[in-house]
Scaffold this motif. Structure first.
Motif, PDB file in Angstrom:
ATOM      1  N   VAL A 140       0.876  -1.178   0.000  1.00 16.94           N
ATOM      2  CA  VAL A 140       0.000   0.000   0.000  1.00 16.94           C
ATOM      3  C   VAL A 140       0.913   1.228   0.000  1.00 16.94           C
ATOM      4  O   VAL A 140       1.393   1.653   1.050  1.00 16.94           O
ATOM      5  N   GLU A 141       1.175   1.738  -1.185  1.00 20.20           N
ATOM      6  CA  GLU A 141       2.151   2.823  -1.363  1.00 20.20           C
ATOM      7  C   GLU A 141       1.833   4.041  -0.506  1.00 20.20           C
ATOM      8  O   GLU A 141       2.707   4.551   0.196  1.00 20.20           O
ATOM      9  N   GLU A 142       0.587   4.507  -0.547  1.00 22.69           N
ATOM     10  CA  GLU A 142       0.233   5.738   0.168  1.00 22.69           C
ATOM     11  C   GLU A 142       0.361   5.595   1.684  1.00 22.69           C
ATOM     12  O   GLU A 142       0.571   6.568   2.386  1.00 22.69           O
ATOM     13  N   ALA A 143       0.244   4.383   2.201  1.00 23.97           N
ATOM     14  CA  ALA A 143       0.372   4.148   3.642  1.00 23.97           C
ATOM     15  C   ALA A 143       1.774   3.670   4.025  1.00 23.97           C
ATOM     16  O   ALA A 143       2.120   3.654   5.200  1.00 23.97           O
ATOM     17  N   GLY A 144       2.558   3.227   3.036  1.00 24.74           N
ATOM     18  CA  GLY A 144       3.915   2.732   3.311  1.00 24.74           C
ATOM     19  C   GLY A 144       3.918   1.437   4.100  1.00 24.74           C
ATOM     20  O   GLY A 144       4.730   1.256   5.002  1.00 24.74           O
ATOM     21  N   CYS A 145       2.978   0.527   3.772  1.00 28.01           N
ATOM     22  CA  CYS A 145       2.892  -0.729   4.505  1.00 28.01           C
ATOM     23  C   CYS A 145       2.342  -1.831   3.601  1.00 28.01           C
ATOM     24  O   CYS A 145       1.943  -1.581   2.469  1.00 28.01           O
ATOM     25  N   PHE A 146       2.363  -3.041   4.120  1.00 28.52           N
ATOM     26  CA  PHE A 146       1.823  -4.197   3.407  1.00 28.52           C
ATOM     27  C   PHE A 146       0.408  -4.494   3.885  1.00 28.52           C
ATOM     28  O   PHE A 146       0.109  -4.344   5.068  1.00 28.52           O
ATOM     29  N   MET A 147      -0.442  -4.949   2.975  1.00 28.62           N
ATOM     30  CA  MET A 147      -1.764  -5.439   3.349  1.00 28.62           C
ATOM     31  C   MET A 147      -1.597  -6.901   3.741  1.00 28.62           C
ATOM     32  O   MET A 147      -1.101  -7.711   2.950  1.00 28.62           O
ATOM     33  N   VAL A 148      -1.948  -7.235   4.979  1.00 30.28           N
ATOM     34  CA  VAL A 148      -1.791  -8.585   5.502  1.00 30.28           C
ATOM     35  C   VAL A 148      -3.157  -9.247   5.587  1.00 30.28           C
ATOM     36  O   VAL A 148      -4.096  -8.682   6.158  1.00 30.28           O
ATOM     37  N   HIS A 149      -3.268 -10.438   5.000  1.00 33.61           N
ATOM     38  CA  HIS A 149      -4.471 -11.270   5.127  1.00 33.61           C
ATOM     39  C   HIS A 149      -4.130 -12.357   6.144  1.00 33.61           C
ATOM     40  O   HIS A 149      -3.147 -13.079   5.970  1.00 33.61           O
ATOM     41  N   PHE A 150      -4.928 -12.473   7.179  1.00 29.52           N
ATOM     42  CA  PHE A 150      -4.623 -13.353   8.295  1.00 29.52           C
ATOM     43  C   PHE A 150      -5.195 -14.756   8.111  1.00 29.52           C
ATOM     44  O   PHE A 150      -6.237 -14.928   7.481  1.00 29.52           O
TER      45      PHE A 150
END
Length: 72
Positions: A30-40
């Motif tokens: 997620v470029e705008e947030a500077g993080c990865f989207m994690v699916h649990f």
């Protein structure tokens, strides 16, 4: 090295502490947030954006070519 498809465990969160110790996999950056989207793995948890410093790799996923070579 973190990348899409890598299994991770969440660790060190100070606010969403209920996610610490939860295992999932990285689905997108997620470029705008500077993080990865994690699916649990726990399907009762909605996918969440998590910054890289709060993720530890569970195990390395071999590259497709390496996995193919190892099976021959």
């Amino acid at each position: 090295m973190l990348g899409v498809g890598i299994p991770v465990v969440v660790t060190g969160l100070r606010y969403s502490t209920a996610l610490n110790g939860k295992v999932g996999d990285l689905r997108s950056w997620v470029e705008e947030a500077g993080c990865f989207m994690v699916h649990f793995e726990d399907e009762s948890l909605a996918p969440r954006p998590v910054r890289q410093e709060y993720l530890k790799i569970v195990f390395e996923v071999p590259e497709l070519e390496e996995a193919t070579d190892a099976t021959m």
